[in-house]
Design a protein around this motif. Sequence first.
Motif, PDB file in Angstrom:
ATOM      1  N   PRO A  55       1.050  -1.687   0.266  1.00 27.34           N
ATOM      2  CA  PRO A  55       0.065   0.182  -0.463  1.00 27.34           C
ATOM      3  C   PRO A  55       1.204   1.305   0.408  1.00 27.34           C
ATOM      4  O   PRO A  55       0.225   2.346  -0.765  1.00 27.34           O
ATOM      5  CB  PRO A  55      -0.757  -0.279   1.148  1.00 27.34           C
ATOM      6  N   GLU A  56       1.782   1.098   0.256  1.00 26.89           N
ATOM      7  CA  GLU A  56       2.691   2.337   1.097  1.00 26.89           C
ATOM      8  C   GLU A  56       3.295   2.505  -0.420  1.00 26.89           C
ATOM      9  O   GLU A  56       4.152   4.067  -0.540  1.00 26.89           O
ATOM     10  CB  GLU A  56       3.453   2.477   2.255  1.00 26.89           C
ATOM     11  N   LEU A  57       4.247   1.604  -1.291  1.00 29.83           N
ATOM     12  CA  LEU A  57       4.682   1.383  -2.692  1.00 29.83           C
ATOM     13  C   LEU A  57       3.694   1.988  -3.302  1.00 29.83           C
ATOM     14  O   LEU A  57       4.201   3.066  -4.105  1.00 29.83           O
ATOM     15  CB  LEU A  57       5.120  -0.189  -2.534  1.00 29.83           C
ATOM     16  N   VAL A  58       2.469   1.214  -3.488  1.00 31.47           N
ATOM     17  CA  VAL A  58       1.341   2.341  -4.273  1.00 31.47           C
ATOM     18  C   VAL A  58       1.140   3.606  -4.322  1.00 31.47           C
ATOM     19  O   VAL A  58       1.108   4.055  -5.006  1.00 31.47           O
ATOM     20  CB  VAL A  58      -0.031   1.254  -4.402  1.00 31.47           C
ATOM     21  N   SER A  59       0.884   3.951  -2.991  1.00 29.77           N
ATOM     22  CA  SER A  59       0.838   4.985  -2.447  1.00 29.77           C
ATOM     23  C   SER A  59       1.779   6.383  -3.471  1.00 29.77           C
ATOM     24  O   SER A  59       1.241   7.886  -3.376  1.00 29.77           O
ATOM     25  CB  SER A  59       0.415   5.375  -1.596  1.00 29.77           C
ATOM     26  N   VAL A  60       3.116   6.089  -3.126  1.00 34.23           N
ATOM     27  CA  VAL A  60       4.182   7.014  -3.689  1.00 34.23           C
ATOM     28  C   VAL A  60       4.208   6.974  -5.250  1.00 34.23           C
ATOM     29  O   VAL A  60       4.234   7.670  -5.704  1.00 34.23           O
ATOM     30  CB  VAL A  60       5.643   6.952  -3.414  1.00 34.23           C
ATOM     31  N   LEU A  61       3.366   6.004  -6.150  1.00 39.79           N
ATOM     32  CA  LEU A  61       3.268   5.413  -7.314  1.00 39.79           C
ATOM     33  C   LEU A  61       2.234   6.373  -7.574  1.00 39.79           C
ATOM     34  O   LEU A  61       2.275   7.409  -9.309  1.00 39.79           O
ATOM     35  CB  LEU A  61       3.589   4.253  -7.668  1.00 39.79           C
ATOM     36  N   ILE A  62       1.625   6.150  -6.719  1.00 42.18           N
ATOM     37  CA  ILE A  62       0.116   7.604  -7.569  1.00 42.18           C
ATOM     38  C   ILE A  62       0.193   8.659  -7.132  1.00 42.18           C
ATOM     39  O   ILE A  62      -0.278   8.955  -8.183  1.00 42.18           O
ATOM     40  CB  ILE A  62      -1.325   6.633  -6.914  1.00 42.18           C
ATOM     41  N   ALA A  63       0.607   8.689  -6.065  1.00 45.26           N
ATOM     42  CA  ALA A  63       1.030  10.294  -5.459  1.00 45.26           C
ATOM     43  C   ALA A  63       1.920  11.114  -7.150  1.00 45.26           C
ATOM     44  O   ALA A  63       1.453  12.134  -6.846  1.00 45.26           O
ATOM     45  CB  ALA A  63       1.017  10.465  -4.638  1.00 45.26           C
ATOM     46  N   THR A  64       2.596  10.325  -6.638  1.00 41.80           N
ATOM     47  CA  THR A  64       3.625  11.083  -7.805  1.00 41.80           C
ATOM     48  C   THR A  64       3.596  11.249  -8.743  1.00 41.80           C
ATOM     49  O   THR A  64       3.225  12.109 -10.396  1.00 41.80           O
ATOM     50  CB  THR A  64       5.341   9.957  -7.361  1.00 41.80           C
ATOM     51  N   LEU A  65       3.211   9.804  -9.573  1.00 44.45           N
ATOM     52  CA  LEU A  65       2.884   9.854 -11.447  1.00 44.45           C
ATOM     53  C   LEU A  65       1.454  10.444 -11.519  1.00 44.45           C
ATOM     54  O   LEU A  65       1.123  10.755 -12.932  1.00 44.45           O
ATOM     55  CB  LEU A  65       3.201   8.102 -11.640  1.00 44.45           C
ATOM     56  N   VAL A  66       0.414   9.652 -10.712  1.00 44.79           N
ATOM     57  CA  VAL A  66      -1.166  10.895 -11.237  1.00 44.79           C
ATOM     58  C   VAL A  66      -1.339  12.193 -10.877  1.00 44.79           C
ATOM     59  O   VAL A  66      -2.368  12.733 -11.506  1.00 44.79           O
ATOM     60  CB  VAL A  66      -1.997   9.027 -10.770  1.00 44.79           C
ATOM     61  N   TYR A  67      -0.896  12.620  -9.559  1.00 39.58           N
ATOM     62  CA  TYR A  67      -1.577  13.615  -8.978  1.00 39.58           C
ATOM     63  C   TYR A  67       0.232  14.673  -9.022  1.00 39.58           C
ATOM     64  O   TYR A  67      -0.393  15.775  -8.506  1.00 39.58           O
ATOM     65  CB  TYR A  67      -1.822  13.528  -7.987  1.00 39.58           C
ATOM     66  N   GLY A  68       1.489  14.373  -8.957  1.00 35.86           N
ATOM     67  CA  GLY A  68       2.406  15.069  -9.285  1.00 35.86           C
ATOM     68  C   GLY A  68       2.899  15.968  -7.858  1.00 35.86           C
ATOM     69  O   GLY A  68       3.038  16.952  -8.057  1.00 35.86           O
ATOM     70  N   LEU A 196      -6.744   0.391  -6.169  1.00 36.14           N
ATOM     71  CA  LEU A 196      -8.185   1.049  -5.949  1.00 36.14           C
ATOM     72  C   LEU A 196      -8.119   1.349  -5.163  1.00 36.14           C
ATOM     73  O   LEU A 196      -8.495   2.867  -4.886  1.00 36.14           O
ATOM     74  CB  LEU A 196      -9.193  -0.093  -6.566  1.00 36.14           C
ATOM     75  N   GLY A 197      -7.777   0.693  -3.486  1.00 31.79           N
ATOM     76  CA  GLY A 197      -8.130   1.575  -2.282  1.00 31.79           C
ATOM     77  C   GLY A 197      -6.862   2.531  -2.229  1.00 31.79           C
ATOM     78  O   GLY A 197      -7.251   4.168  -1.991  1.00 31.79           O
ATOM     79  N   VAL A 198      -5.883   2.733  -2.666  1.00 35.19           N
ATOM     80  CA  VAL A 198      -4.658   3.695  -2.818  1.00 35.19           C
ATOM     81  C   VAL A 198      -5.010   4.595  -3.660  1.00 35.19           C
ATOM     82  O   VAL A 198      -5.238   6.123  -2.792  1.00 35.19           O
ATOM     83  CB  VAL A 198      -3.137   3.520  -2.851  1.00 35.19           C
ATOM     84  N   GLU A 199      -5.811   4.343  -4.156  1.00 32.34           N
ATOM     85  CA  GLU A 199      -6.239   5.179  -5.728  1.00 32.34           C
ATOM     86  C   GLU A 199      -7.410   6.480  -4.409  1.00 32.34           C
ATOM     87  O   GLU A 199      -7.273   7.958  -4.479  1.00 32.34           O
ATOM     88  CB  GLU A 199      -6.454   5.068  -6.747  1.00 32.34           C
ATOM     89  N   GLY A 200      -7.993   5.964  -4.189  1.00 31.02           N
ATOM     90  CA  GLY A 200      -9.564   6.484  -3.257  1.00 31.02           C
ATOM     91  C   GLY A 200      -8.894   7.015  -2.275  1.00 31.02           C
ATOM     92  O   GLY A 200      -9.170   8.201  -1.966  1.00 31.02           O
ATOM     93  N   LEU A 201      -7.968   6.813  -1.965  1.00 32.61           N
ATOM     94  CA  LEU A 201      -7.061   7.633   0.132  1.00 32.61           C
ATOM     95  C   LEU A 201      -6.133   8.788  -0.475  1.00 32.61           C
ATOM     96  O   LEU A 201      -6.443   9.689   0.249  1.00 32.61           O
ATOM     97  CB  LEU A 201      -5.936   6.713   0.047  1.00 32.61           C
ATOM     98  N   VAL A 202      -5.907   8.535  -1.321  1.00 33.67           N
ATOM     99  CA  VAL A 202      -4.722   9.659  -2.094  1.00 33.67           C
ATOM    100  C   VAL A 202      -5.442  10.772  -2.775  1.00 33.67           C
ATOM    101  O   VAL A 202      -5.590  11.811  -2.595  1.00 33.67           O
ATOM    102  CB  VAL A 202      -3.364   9.112  -3.151  1.00 33.67           C
ATOM    103  N   ARG A 203      -6.985  10.343  -3.621  1.00 36.13           N
ATOM    104  CA  ARG A 203      -7.446  11.807  -4.575  1.00 36.13           C
ATOM    105  C   ARG A 203      -8.315  12.358  -3.153  1.00 36.13           C
ATOM    106  O   ARG A 203      -8.843  12.649  -3.613  1.00 36.13           O
ATOM    107  CB  ARG A 203      -8.335  10.904  -5.051  1.00 36.13           C
ATOM    108  N   SER A 204      -9.016  11.631  -2.342  1.00 38.57           N
ATOM    109  CA  SER A 204      -9.551  12.263  -0.975  1.00 38.57           C
ATOM    110  C   SER A 204      -8.014  12.689   0.293  1.00 38.57           C
ATOM    111  O   SER A 204      -9.122  13.721  -0.031  1.00 38.57           O
ATOM    112  CB  SER A 204      -9.384  11.358  -0.011  1.00 38.57           C
ATOM    113  N   ALA A 205      -6.821  12.871  -0.290  1.00 38.87           N
ATOM    114  CA  ALA A 205      -5.873  13.626   0.864  1.00 38.87           C
ATOM    115  C   ALA A 205      -6.035  14.899  -0.454  1.00 38.87           C
ATOM    116  O   ALA A 205      -6.053  15.650   0.323  1.00 38.87           O
ATOM    117  CB  ALA A 205      -4.276  13.067   0.890  1.00 38.87           C
TER     118      ALA A 205
END
Length: 337
Positions: A55-68, A196-205
């Motif tokens: 989850p932490e690894l995916v959160s870094v990748l999604i936050a960086t690559l999808v949301y900058g 999918l779960g991490v995407e929801g968490l990052v989007r909410s943050a």
Amino acid sequence: MNRIATLLGLAAAGTVILWYGSVRLEDAANDIAAGYGLPTVVQGAVIAAVGSSMPELVSVLIATLVYGEFELGVGSIVGSAVFNLLAIPGLAVVIGGGIDTTRELVYKEALFYMLAVASLLLTFSLAVIYNPVTATDGLIRGDVSRQLALFPVALYGLYIFTQYLDVADEGRRVDTSVDMARAWLWFGIGLVAIVLGVEGLVRSAVGLGEAFGTPAFLWGMTVVAAGSSLPDAFVSIAAARADRPTVTLANVLGSNTFDLLICVPVGVLVAGTLTVNFAHIVPMMGFLVFATIVFFGISRTEMRLSLHEAWTLLVLYVAFVCWLILESLRVVSVLEF
């Protein structure tokens, strides 16, 4: 107000999906390791660490690559590490009873974890010193390059090597009863659910940051961090109640070491070069260092975590969350933004 409620609901849904995916992935990873007869060092330092830290690894990748938002990813890692150090052992003791520690755990795992914290902070410092970024707001920034990111990755390689030396003579045992096709299938299902779960968490943050007019990394340190760390909490509490206390602390330290030395650098290695704000990084890492010192000191006293010490850890974590809430409301401004 409706938007904030919606974002919090999204975070709750993401946490549930993430929990399901993490359980499936960790179980499948353990079966895969047993099916291939992998050595204990590989199971513990690689398979188990990747499973619990996905989850932490995916959160870094999604936050960086999808949301900058690289700092959101870093914030989620630091917040997760603080949660793992303070909340998980505290809850494990309160729910499962006192936890005994061992000298190997305290003097080997904990000390190597402290080295991981220092190395990541050094990496960010070198970025500011050798790759400074000029800014009009007066804040100190630096670019973390792929070359700098390889430093903590190399240190994790040393960690695996030291683990290997401890079990170099261990025999290899293959569990032929494992259905490998089924295990890999569940591994894939778990990974998809985690994404999918991490995407929801990052989007909410990100949404909460916009709603309150504060940087998203503040919410990454709480919403994303707590949500991504809940699977580790369930595993550790279950281990404590089953009278396997060493598993609880080993899971905490192993997961944190992987998060700091692998998850954060991966974002840089994938993106190429990423900018960090030293005014954000230093207070975050400073609290992590403080939490690490408290955890190490408590673990060392009489080689046991008592109920009184557990409540100390939990109160300290509540203080950490209160600090971030005050930062979000702009009551205090330790984190300059």
